[in-house]
Design a protein around this motif. Sequence first.
Motif, PDB file in Angstrom:
ATOM      1  N   LEU A 138      29.515 -65.531  71.974  1.00 43.79           N
ATOM      2  CA  LEU A 138      28.274 -66.246  72.251  1.00 43.79           C
ATOM      3  C   LEU A 138      28.414 -67.739  71.967  1.00 43.79           C
ATOM      4  CD1 LEU A 138      25.540 -63.795  70.910  1.00 43.79           C
ATOM      5  CD2 LEU A 138      26.245 -64.187  73.271  1.00 43.79           C
ATOM      6  N   ILE A 139      29.142 -68.079  70.895  1.00 42.62           N
ATOM      7  CA  ILE A 139      29.329 -69.495  70.557  1.00 42.62           C
ATOM      8  C   ILE A 139      30.131 -70.194  71.645  1.00 42.62           C
ATOM      9  CG2 ILE A 139      30.471 -71.087  68.964  1.00 42.62           C
ATOM     10  CD1 ILE A 139      29.746 -69.123  66.713  1.00 42.62           C
ATOM     11  N   GLU A 140      31.198 -69.536  72.120  1.00 46.40           N
ATOM     12  CA  GLU A 140      32.044 -70.167  73.138  1.00 46.40           C
ATOM     13  C   GLU A 140      31.331 -70.232  74.492  1.00 46.40           C
ATOM     14  OE1 GLU A 140      36.192 -69.084  75.340  1.00 46.40           O
ATOM     15  OE2 GLU A 140      36.223 -69.198  73.140  1.00 46.40           O
ATOM     16  N   TRP A 141      30.563 -69.179  74.809  1.00 46.08           N
ATOM     17  CA  TRP A 141      29.871 -69.184  76.087  1.00 46.08           C
ATOM     18  C   TRP A 141      28.726 -70.194  76.091  1.00 46.08           C
ATOM     19  CZ3 TRP A 141      29.173 -63.156  76.143  1.00 46.08           C
ATOM     20  CH2 TRP A 141      30.426 -62.554  76.313  1.00 46.08           C
ATOM     21  N   ALA A 145      25.839 -68.244  78.470  1.00 47.05           N
ATOM     22  CA  ALA A 145      25.455 -66.871  78.123  1.00 47.05           C
ATOM     23  C   ALA A 145      24.042 -66.585  78.619  1.00 47.05           C
ATOM     24  CB  ALA A 145      25.525 -66.667  76.618  1.00 47.05           C
ATOM     25  N   ARG A 146      23.886 -65.463  79.307  1.00 45.22           N
ATOM     26  CA  ARG A 146      22.570 -65.117  79.834  1.00 45.22           C
ATOM     27  C   ARG A 146      21.595 -64.847  78.686  1.00 45.22           C
ATOM     28  NH1 ARG A 146      25.476 -61.341  82.917  1.00 45.22           N
ATOM     29  NH2 ARG A 146      24.201 -59.642  82.076  1.00 45.22           N
ATOM     30  N   ARG A 182      37.699 -60.425  73.923  1.00 39.29           N
ATOM     31  CA  ARG A 182      37.087 -60.306  72.597  1.00 39.29           C
ATOM     32  C   ARG A 182      35.871 -59.399  72.651  1.00 39.29           C
ATOM     33  NH1 ARG A 182      36.460 -66.528  71.600  1.00 39.29           N
ATOM     34  NH2 ARG A 182      35.976 -66.210  73.801  1.00 39.29           N
ATOM     35  N   TRP A 183      35.108 -59.493  73.750  1.00 38.38           N
ATOM     36  CA  TRP A 183      33.953 -58.617  73.901  1.00 38.38           C
ATOM     37  C   TRP A 183      34.402 -57.161  73.972  1.00 38.38           C
ATOM     38  CZ3 TRP A 183      28.722 -59.497  73.824  1.00 38.38           C
ATOM     39  CH2 TRP A 183      27.912 -58.430  74.224  1.00 38.38           C
TER      40      TRP A 183
END
Length: 225
Positions: A138-141, A145-146, A182-183
């Motif tokens: 989430l931090i990288e997206w 991120a939707r 990673r997900w």
Amino acid sequence: MTEQHAQQNDPSRQPAKVPSGEIEINGVSYMQNGKGDMRPTELVKPQDKLQDQTVRAIIGFAVALSEEVGRFKNHAFDDISAFEAILAEKYDAKVGGAKGNKTLISYDGRYKVQVQVSDLVDFGPELQIAKSLVDECLIEWAADARPEIRDIVTRAFNTDKAGQINRSEIFMLLRLEISDERWKRAMQAIKDAIRVVGSKSYVRCYQRPAVDAAWEPIQIDIAKA
């Protein structure tokens, strides 16, 4: 006549015993308030006395009903077990499916009893590893991120008022199709964290006016009655 009064006059439906709100000390009647203070009954407001009596009357019937439902469940499982024992002994047959789920239907097809067995699930320490990996994603997206994904993640890893992880939201994460490695590792960590700690059996009853009609549940849940 209200339903409560009708129940009170029905000898077949007696309430459970609920302690009286009055306590006698040295010949004097007292009532204990919510702070634990003892107040002489004669000083308690009439509306507070009436409310106390009303609540205790309702609770008496609620406890009796709860006990009756408990007896029904026990009798239902006993009857099903006896039926299965007869099948096994006389006909070398059994009723049931995966995990002990089973369905019994009356000969005319109008009544149905279902037994469903659900696993009780808990999560091990791998769940924290999954959370760290999801947070990294989430931090990288960031802005890419939707919002709905962020919302699901937030709900999944936030504990509820009882301090329990939101299991249904955790399982929703597993249904998301995201290709980030990673997900994928995070989802595998969630799967590895799942612990089946027991099971719970439910009995549900249905009826219908005709064989071509839809099944209607016989409500035992007071909220749905």
